[in-house]
Design an enzyme around this catalytic site. Structure first.
Site, PDB file in Angstrom:
ATOM      1  N   GLY A   1       0.848  -1.194   0.000  1.00 43.58           N
ATOM      2  CA  GLY A   1       0.000   0.000   0.000  1.00 43.58           C
ATOM      3  C   GLY A   1       0.873   1.229   0.000  1.00 43.58           C
TER       4      GLY A   1
ATOM      5  N   GLY B   1     -15.922  -9.184 -30.682  1.00 46.08           N
ATOM      6  CA  GLY B   1     -14.798  -9.113 -29.743  1.00 46.08           C
ATOM      7  C   GLY B   1     -14.690 -10.373 -28.899  1.00 46.08           C
TER       8      GLY B   1
ATOM      9  N   HIS C   1       8.582  -7.791  -2.710  1.00 46.80           N
ATOM     10  CA  HIS C   1       7.403  -8.107  -3.532  1.00 46.80           C
ATOM     11  C   HIS C   1       7.608  -9.428  -4.278  1.00 46.80           C
ATOM     12  CE1 HIS C   1       5.080  -4.389  -3.085  1.00 46.80           C
ATOM     13  NE2 HIS C   1       6.264  -3.823  -2.903  1.00 46.80           N
TER      14      HIS C   1
ATOM     15  N   ASP D   1     -14.570 -10.885 -25.561  1.00 40.87           N
ATOM     16  CA  ASP D   1     -15.367 -11.085 -24.351  1.00 40.87           C
ATOM     17  C   ASP D   1     -16.768 -11.611 -24.663  1.00 40.87           C
ATOM     18  OD1 ASP D   1     -13.113 -10.045 -23.210  1.00 40.87           O
ATOM     19  OD2 ASP D   1     -13.962  -8.057 -22.872  1.00 40.87           O
TER      20      ASP D   1
ATOM     21  N   CYS E   1       5.013  -6.421   1.854  1.00 42.79           N
ATOM     22  CA  CYS E   1       5.399  -5.010   1.932  1.00 42.79           C
ATOM     23  C   CYS E   1       4.582  -4.289   3.012  1.00 42.79           C
ATOM     24  CB  CYS E   1       5.285  -4.354   0.555  1.00 42.79           C
ATOM     25  SG  CYS E   1       6.097  -2.755   0.508  1.00 42.79           S
ATOM     26  N   TYR E   2       3.703  -3.367   2.633  1.00 38.74           N
ATOM     27  CA  TYR E   2       2.879  -2.704   3.655  1.00 38.74           C
ATOM     28  C   TYR E   2       2.143  -3.750   4.493  1.00 38.74           C
ATOM     29  CZ  TYR E   2      -0.719   0.189   5.798  1.00 38.74           C
ATOM     30  OH  TYR E   2      -1.540   0.807   6.717  1.00 38.74           O
TER      31      TYR E   2
END
Ligand code: XMP
Length: 516
Positions: A60, A231, A175, A233, A87-88
């Site tokens: 974050g 398309g 990370h 999707d 991390c955060y």
């Protein structure tokens, strides 16, 4: 007991406002474990009820020391659900459980040497004791909470990784989800398989089976319609629903005449001829050209195309008044962005695709849990052709927004031919999947040239190719000169009326991807 309808091997990625939450969710899924992103405000009660198999706290942007920094309900640590803080997320775990996070002023950014000091759960015996990791932090975890073991350190971070095997709680300052951490995926997988005891059963086949059974129980014996755009999707959504309910599904395909070359025929061929889907194919090119005659202002053109599309869809779906369900190709990033959790019931006019006003549909959204790359994998698994599965995004108003000025059948024919060359050459160069979109634009000007001994006065074509993650921002693609050269010479030689080719080197912002 897991929550009803939830994959028993579901991991929640708790979002602390990082740009990395989606990436973490995708990495977990790459390990064949289903993951969902949940807000950090989720309560211990909700988690106890939904029973995810594990929790990953994302990074974050804030410091855990500032007022209003996001936290998680501390009772979450007592639920017995394994936790991995990143991390955060790791700093938060350390702070909430009694460790120490200091503002040392010596953050680490980028590639950092990590020294593994204990090979327990996260760092297995097959991993090197010295490894590269990717860091981005200002505060530093200087002491792990009581009862936790420090398992790795860096020159600046004494507790760069810590864990309590007994409590199944882990923290890593680096990370693991980014490609610059070479053993990152292994570390994540050790959390999933060793700490959470998961098996990695979430595969393409299981996704398809689950979607099919969900669609069946949602629609029962009801009738379903789906607008096909050509398309990926809508194509994948339609074929999934077709697998589930067969002839209860009817697709409507409005061919505006503003599609890419031969795209209309391809849609009909794939869906009707090969997949045997009921298809209403409306050939409406003449009506679109008639409506667009004399229009040059971009917004007016867009409005005209959109309105006519709706009218035609409405007329064609007229015989399907008894259809109660409408298929939408909504993807997981849209769901995360809109923050909606439950399948929405919408009035058609709220829908950008253009739907009949009075019809009130219940939405069927078989892709709402999937990322774009997963949708493509499902499409491949369902046997859809590569050209559809790997097709670049295409705007609703089609070539209408790539022809500057008035749209005429002649200009569409020129643009379709030039666009085909751009796509063919990109594919030949093996760059199709790296490039977000590549297409041709026909500006409303003429240029002077010379061909043979003749002076020409013809159309220029502009090639536009961009790289992007999500179309919100984009960079112009650094296509190799040879690729540009073959595009240019083929367009000039093969497309009558074109005597010049230019390459658009504008990023977004300030340019948009489309020209209108
Ligand atoms: P722009 O031009 O705004 O485009 O940078 C961003 C992305 O959206 C696509 N696009 C559209 N898609 N209906 C759509 O479904 C539209 O009216 C529309 N206009 C632009 C564009 O191709 C790019 O991927």
């Amino acid at each position: 007991m897991t929550a009803v309808g939830q994959d028993p091997e579901t991991v929640f990625v708790v979002d602390f406002g990082a740009q990395y939450a989606q990436l973490i969710a995708r990495r977990v899924r790459e390990a064949c474990v289903y993951s969902e992103i949940v807000p950090h405000g989720i309560t211990a009660e909700e988690l106890a009820q939904r029973q995810p198999a594990g929790l990953v706290f994302s990074g974050g942007p804030k410091s855990v020391h500032v007022e209003g920094a996001p936290v998680i309900d501390p009772r979450v640590y007592e639920l017995g659900i394994p936790v991995l803080g990143i991390c955060y997320g790791a700093q938060l775990v350390a702070r909430q459980l009694g460790g120490e996070v200091a503002r040392t002023g010596r953050g680490e950014y980028g590639r950092t040497d990590l020294e593994v000091v204990e090979q327990r759960v996260l760092f297995g015996p097959d991993q090197p004791l010295e490894q590269d990791v990717w860091m981005s932090h200002t505060d530093t975890i200087v002491a792990a909470p009581d009862g936790f073991e420090v398992t790795a350190r860096t020159p600046e971070t004494p507790a760069a990784a810590f864990e309590s095997e007994e409590r199944a709680i882990f923290g890593v300052q680096f990370h693991p989800e980014v490609a610059h951490t070479p053993f990152g995926q292994q570390i994540l997988e050790r959390f999933l398989f060793e700490a959470c005891g998961l098996h990695g059963t979430w595969t393409m086949e299981s996704i398809i089976d689950q979607s099919i059974s969900d669609v069946r129980s949602q629609v029962g014996s009801g009738k379903v319609i789906c607008g096909l755009s050509g398309g990926v999707d809508s194509a994948v959504a339609a074929s999934l629903v077709h697998r589930a309910v067969g002839t209860q599904l009817t697709c409507v395909f409005v061919d505006t005449g503003l599609m890419r070359k031969d795209e209309g025929e391809q849609v009909v061929d794939t869906f009707h001829e090969h997949l045997g889907i009921e298809l209403i194919h409306v050939r409406a090119a003449d009506r679109f050209f008639e409506r667009l005659a004399g229009l040059t202002e971009p917004e007016e053109k867009r409005r005209a195309i959109g309105e006519l599309f709706i009218r035609i869809f409405e007329d064609s779906a007229g015989g399907l008044e008894d259809a109660r369900f409408l298929v939408q190709g909504t993807l997981y990033p849209d769901v995360i962005e809109s923050g909606t959790r439950d399948a929405a019931r919408i009035k058609s006019h709220h829908n950008v695709g253009g739907l009949p006003e009075e019809m009130d549909f219940e939405l069927v959204e078989p892709l709402r849990h999937l990322f774009k790359d997963e949708v493509r994998q499902v499409g491949e698994e369902l046997g859809l052709p590569e050209e559809i599965v790997w097709r670049h995004p295409f705007p609703g108003p089609g070539l209408g927004v790539r022809i500057i000025g008035e749209v005429t059948p002649e200009k569409v024919a020129i643009l379709q031919d030039a666009d085909l060359v751009v796509r063919e050459e990109l594919k030949k160069a093996g760059l199709e999947r790296e490039i977000w979109q590549a297409f041709a634009v026909l500006p409303d000007i003429r240029t002077v040239g010379v061909m043979g001994d003749e002076r020409t006065y013809g159309h220029p074509i502009v090639i536009r190719a961009v790289t992007s993650e999500d179309a919100m921002t984009a960079d112009w693609a650094r296509l190799p000169y040879e690729v540009l050269e073959s595009m240019s010479s083929r367009i000039i030689n093969e497309v009558p009326g074109v005597n010049r080719v230019a390459y658009d080197i504008t990023s977004k912002p300030p340019g948009t991807i489309e020209w209108e």
